[in-house]
Write an enzyme that holds these catalytic residues in place. Structure first.
Site, PDB file in Angstrom:
ATOM      1  N   LYS A  22       0.839  -1.208   0.000  1.00 40.51           N
ATOM      2  CA  LYS A  22       0.000   0.000   0.000  1.00 40.51           C
ATOM      3  C   LYS A  22       0.871   1.253   0.000  1.00 40.51           C
ATOM      4  CE  LYS A  22      -2.360   2.638   3.647  1.00 40.51           C
ATOM      5  NZ  LYS A  22      -1.351   3.570   3.986  1.00 40.51           N
ATOM      6  N   ARG A 123      -0.582  15.949  11.564  1.00 37.28           N
ATOM      7  CA  ARG A 123       0.614  15.279  11.074  1.00 37.28           C
ATOM      8  C   ARG A 123       1.405  16.323  10.273  1.00 37.28           C
ATOM      9  NH1 ARG A 123      -1.520   9.450   9.141  1.00 37.28           N
ATOM     10  NH2 ARG A 123       0.582   9.243   8.260  1.00 37.28           N
ATOM     11  N   ASP A 308       3.655   0.642  12.152  1.00 31.94           N
ATOM     12  CA  ASP A 308       2.381   0.194  11.569  1.00 31.94           C
ATOM     13  C   ASP A 308       2.021  -1.230  11.972  1.00 31.94           C
ATOM     14  OD1 ASP A 308       2.872   1.988   8.432  1.00 31.94           O
ATOM     15  OD2 ASP A 308       2.262   2.636  10.437  1.00 31.94           O
ATOM     16  N   ARG A 400      -8.949   0.560   3.608  1.00 35.39           N
ATOM     17  CA  ARG A 400      -7.997   1.488   2.959  1.00 35.39           C
ATOM     18  C   ARG A 400      -6.676   0.786   2.698  1.00 35.39           C
ATOM     19  NH1 ARG A 400      -7.431   7.047   6.041  1.00 35.39           N
ATOM     20  NH2 ARG A 400      -5.768   7.088   4.492  1.00 35.39           N
TER      21      ARG A 400
HETATM   22  C1  EPZ Z   1       4.115   7.028   6.539  1.00 30.50           C
HETATM   23  O1  EPZ Z   1       3.444   8.150   7.081  1.00 30.50           O
HETATM   24  C2  EPZ Z   1       3.073   5.939   6.438  1.00 30.50           C
HETATM   25  N1  EPZ Z   1       1.994   6.383   5.554  1.00 30.50           N
HETATM   26  C3  EPZ Z   1       2.504   5.612   7.823  1.00 30.50           C
HETATM   27  O2  EPZ Z   1       1.689   4.467   7.667  1.00 30.50           O
HETATM   28  C4  EPZ Z   1       3.652   5.237   8.766  1.00 30.50           C
HETATM   29  O3  EPZ Z   1       3.128   5.098  10.076  1.00 30.50           O
HETATM   30  C5  EPZ Z   1       4.737   6.296   8.747  1.00 30.50           C
HETATM   31  O4  EPZ Z   1       5.162   6.566   7.393  1.00 30.50           O
HETATM   32  C6  EPZ Z   1       5.965   5.862   9.541  1.00 30.50           C
HETATM   33  O5  EPZ Z   1       6.481   4.672   8.995  1.00 30.50           O
HETATM   34  C7  EPZ Z   1       2.203   6.313   4.217  1.00 30.50           C
HETATM   35  O6  EPZ Z   1       3.259   5.918   3.759  1.00 30.50           O
HETATM   36  C8  EPZ Z   1       1.053   6.766   3.361  1.00 30.50           C
HETATM   37  P1  EPZ Z   1       6.513  10.103   8.620  1.00 30.50           P
HETATM   38  P2  EPZ Z   1       4.181   9.594   7.061  1.00 30.50           P
HETATM   39  O7  EPZ Z   1       6.619  11.353   7.828  1.00 30.50           O
HETATM   40  O8  EPZ Z   1       5.037   9.704   5.879  1.00 30.50           O
HETATM   41  C9  EPZ Z   1       7.189  13.291  12.051  1.00 30.50           C
HETATM   42  C10 EPZ Z   1      -0.197   3.176   7.631  1.00 30.50           C
HETATM   43  O9  EPZ Z   1      -0.703   2.611   8.606  1.00 30.50           O
HETATM   44  N2  EPZ Z   1       7.235  14.270  10.936  1.00 30.50           N
HETATM   45  O10 EPZ Z   1       7.562   9.050   8.480  1.00 30.50           O
HETATM   46  O11 EPZ Z   1       3.156  10.629   7.333  1.00 30.50           O
HETATM   47  C11 EPZ Z   1       5.790  12.732  12.255  1.00 30.50           C
HETATM   48  O12 EPZ Z   1       5.032  13.588  13.098  1.00 30.50           O
HETATM   49  C12 EPZ Z   1       0.274   4.582   7.789  1.00 30.50           C
HETATM   50  O13 EPZ Z   1       0.028   2.638   6.512  1.00 30.50           O
HETATM   51  C13 EPZ Z   1       7.606  15.581  11.214  1.00 30.50           C
HETATM   52  O14 EPZ Z   1       7.863  15.954  12.350  1.00 30.50           O
HETATM   53  O15 EPZ Z   1       5.107   9.426   8.369  1.00 30.50           O
HETATM   54  C14 EPZ Z   1       6.070  11.401  12.896  1.00 30.50           C
HETATM   55  O16 EPZ Z   1       6.295  11.599  14.283  1.00 30.50           O
HETATM   56  C15 EPZ Z   1      -0.167   5.200   9.093  1.00 30.50           C
HETATM   57  N3  EPZ Z   1       7.667  16.472  10.175  1.00 30.50           N
HETATM   58  C16 EPZ Z   1       7.390  10.967  12.249  1.00 30.50           C
HETATM   59  O17 EPZ Z   1       7.980  12.147  11.714  1.00 30.50           O
HETATM   60  C17 EPZ Z   1       7.382  16.105   8.890  1.00 30.50           C
HETATM   61  O18 EPZ Z   1       7.473  16.970   7.994  1.00 30.50           O
HETATM   62  C18 EPZ Z   1       7.232   9.965  11.138  1.00 30.50           C
HETATM   63  O19 EPZ Z   1       6.377  10.513  10.170  1.00 30.50           O
HETATM   64  C19 EPZ Z   1       7.009  14.778   8.636  1.00 30.50           C
HETATM   65  C20 EPZ Z   1       6.951  13.870   9.673  1.00 30.50           C
END
Ligand code: EPZ
Length: 433
Positions: A22, A123, A308, A400
């Site tokens: 996904k 987020r 996840d 989803r």
């Molecule tokens: C991706 O989300 C996945 N979603 C999430 O999976 C997954 O939990 C996450 O990566 C971590 O592996 C998709 O790929 C669509 P991040 P993403 O940016 O990219 C902080 C699922 O269940 N952060 O790696 O949004 C954030 O707050 C979903 O499939 C910032 O601070 O996650 C978090 O604490 C749920 N600033 C950490 O980094 C930013 O600009 C990780 O977020 C971006 C993120």
């Protein structure tokens, strides 16, 4: 409204085929916006996030042709707009990849702020924005829209150091950098399997990206990407979810079409709990017959234990002997599902990023709600393990990210059905699966 109804307490036996990833699909589909020609993408999972993204691309003027259930031809060469500001964009998190793709292609982008599962505060996308600005874009976030414009019409290469190893920021900056003038180096990047998949897709179309899967990615800008074909990797989290299901319910599942290397962190923790895992080339035999042992678990960016998989593992640990401690190392909070497990007899105390799980003899069926995608998967696992009947509301979240979940579970002996409850009084139940 659709609900799942599960009669639990039955071990699982048989074979499960894992679908395409996904989190690779929801990045590679927007990435097709960068390609001047037809992208044939194979092994696409049939899930609602993919359906929604394909509709967004069509809305932008892309031609999307279904070749078969898991193969699509996507041609974005006719897209002329850099604006993706319509409300459907707010339904899924991955819509933000269109910022990097449109900015990379047109030198500007106007995209609605993304939605997605709620893990505490909003987020953030500050690391994405940091990367775009470093490459010469002006970025404004207001009225629910992200507007980005390359100051001299085209982005330029830059050295970018991410404060957080963010999956989304890593991918979004990579997309924006494909046509940037010069070389972009991104350090402290995320290393998840789907990051490598996106880089491999872009390179298959003619990009020049090196280092994906390490903590430094280098992108040398090119002038155009041609068409081509690419098959997505299998879904690490879907596979892990089925491994957790048989760990909890007992039995033995042959989980096919996986990349064992991607599963190492999950396999290691399940073996610590007493689950038996036999690895093949692209499959795993996962069995559990004896009692489960307690463990401690911390979620981290890849190659650490994936966040996840946290709700799913917490559910199984409810049945382990002893006290387990989970620490959520990625999101501020991701424990909304705990209240639902407590209705089923779980004994869990949440303290900030930690969850302390007292093993209980059994879980009992109850009416529960899926609060987000992986929380929903945890409710399904709980229902499979519980004595009695569990009804799960909010299955739209589950659908989803999991293709044919009900069918795949029924095929290995689970008593699960998807029923349509009319919104009014719920008097008659219509069985649909
Ligand atoms: C991706 O989300 C996945 N979603 C999430 O999976 C997954 O939990 C996450 O990566 C971590 O592996 C998709 O790929 C669509 P991040 P993403 O940016 O990219 C902080 C699922 O269940 N952060 O790696 O949004 C954030 O707050 C979903 O499939 C910032 O601070 O996650 C978090 O604490 C749920 N600033 C950490 O980094 C930013 O600009 C990780 O977020 C971006 C993120």
């Amino acid at each position: 409204m659709t609900k799942y109804i599960i009669k639990g307490g039955r071990p699982l036996y048989g074979t499960v085929e894992i679908s395409g990833a996904k989190n690779a699909a929801v990045a590679i589909i927007p990435a097709a916006m960068l390609v001047d020609g037809v992208c044939r993408i194979e092994n696409i999972p049939q899930i609602s996030d993919v359906t929604m993204l394909l509709n967004i691309l069509r809305r932008l003027g892309a031609r999307v042709r279904t070749v078969d259930r898991h193969t699509m031809d996507i041609d974005c060469s006719g897209v002329r707009t850099f604006k993706a500001d319509f409300d459907i964009m707010t339904k899924i998190r991955a819509s933000y990849y269109l910022i990097g793709a449109l900015l990379g292609r047109f030198g500007k982008a106007k995209v609605a702020m993304p939605g997605g599962c709620n893990f505490g505060a909003v987020r953030p996308i500050d690391q994405h924005v940091k990367g775009f600005i470093a490459m010469g874009a002006d970025v404004e976030v207001k009225n629910g829209l992200v507007s980005a414009t390359a100051r001299d019409g085209r982005l330029h290469g830059a050295d970018i150091y991410l404060d957080v190893a963010s999956v989304g920021a890593t991918i979004n900056i990579m997309l924006a950098a494909v046509f940037a003038r010069g070389v972009t180096r991104i350090e402290n990047v995320a290393r998840e399997p789907h990051i490598v998949d996106v880089a491999n897709f872009l390179n298959a179309m003619g990009a020049d990206i090196r280092g994906a899967g390490t903590n430094v990615i280098k992108i040398r800008g090119v002038d155009r990407l041609n068409g081509g074909s690419y098959a997505l990797i299998p879904d690490q989290i879907e596979a892990g979810t089925y491994m957790a299901a048989v760990a909890g319910a007992g039995g033995s599942l042959l989980i096919k079409n996986i990349i064992p290397k991607h599963m190492d962190c999950i396999t290691g923790k399940l073996e610590e709990m007493g689950v038996h895992v036999e690895e093949g080339e692209d499959e795993m035999l996962v069995s559990r017959s004896g009692s489960l042992r307690r463990i401690n678990l911390k979620t981290l960016p890849y190659p650490g234990f994936p966040t996840d998989m946290q709700p799913q593992m917490a559910t199984v640990l409810c049945l382990a002997r002893g006290t387990s401690v989970i620490t959520e190392g990625v999101w501020d909070t991701r424990y909304k599902y705990v209240d639902e497990l407590m209705k089923m007899g779980a004994s869990i105390t949440v303290d900030g990023r930690k969850a302390i799980i007292e093993g209980v003899g059994e879980l009992t069926g109850a009416n529960v709600k899926a609060w987000d995608l992986r929380a929903g998967a945890a409710m399904v696992i709980a229902g499979l393990c519980a004595q009695g009947t569990t009804e799960i509301e909010g299955v739209n979240y589950i659908e989803r990210g999991y293709e044919d979940l009900v069918e795949k579970l029924r095929a290995v002996g689970a008593d699960i059905e998807s029923v349509e409850i009319p919104e009014n009084d719920g008097a008659e139940i219509v069985k649909i699966g």
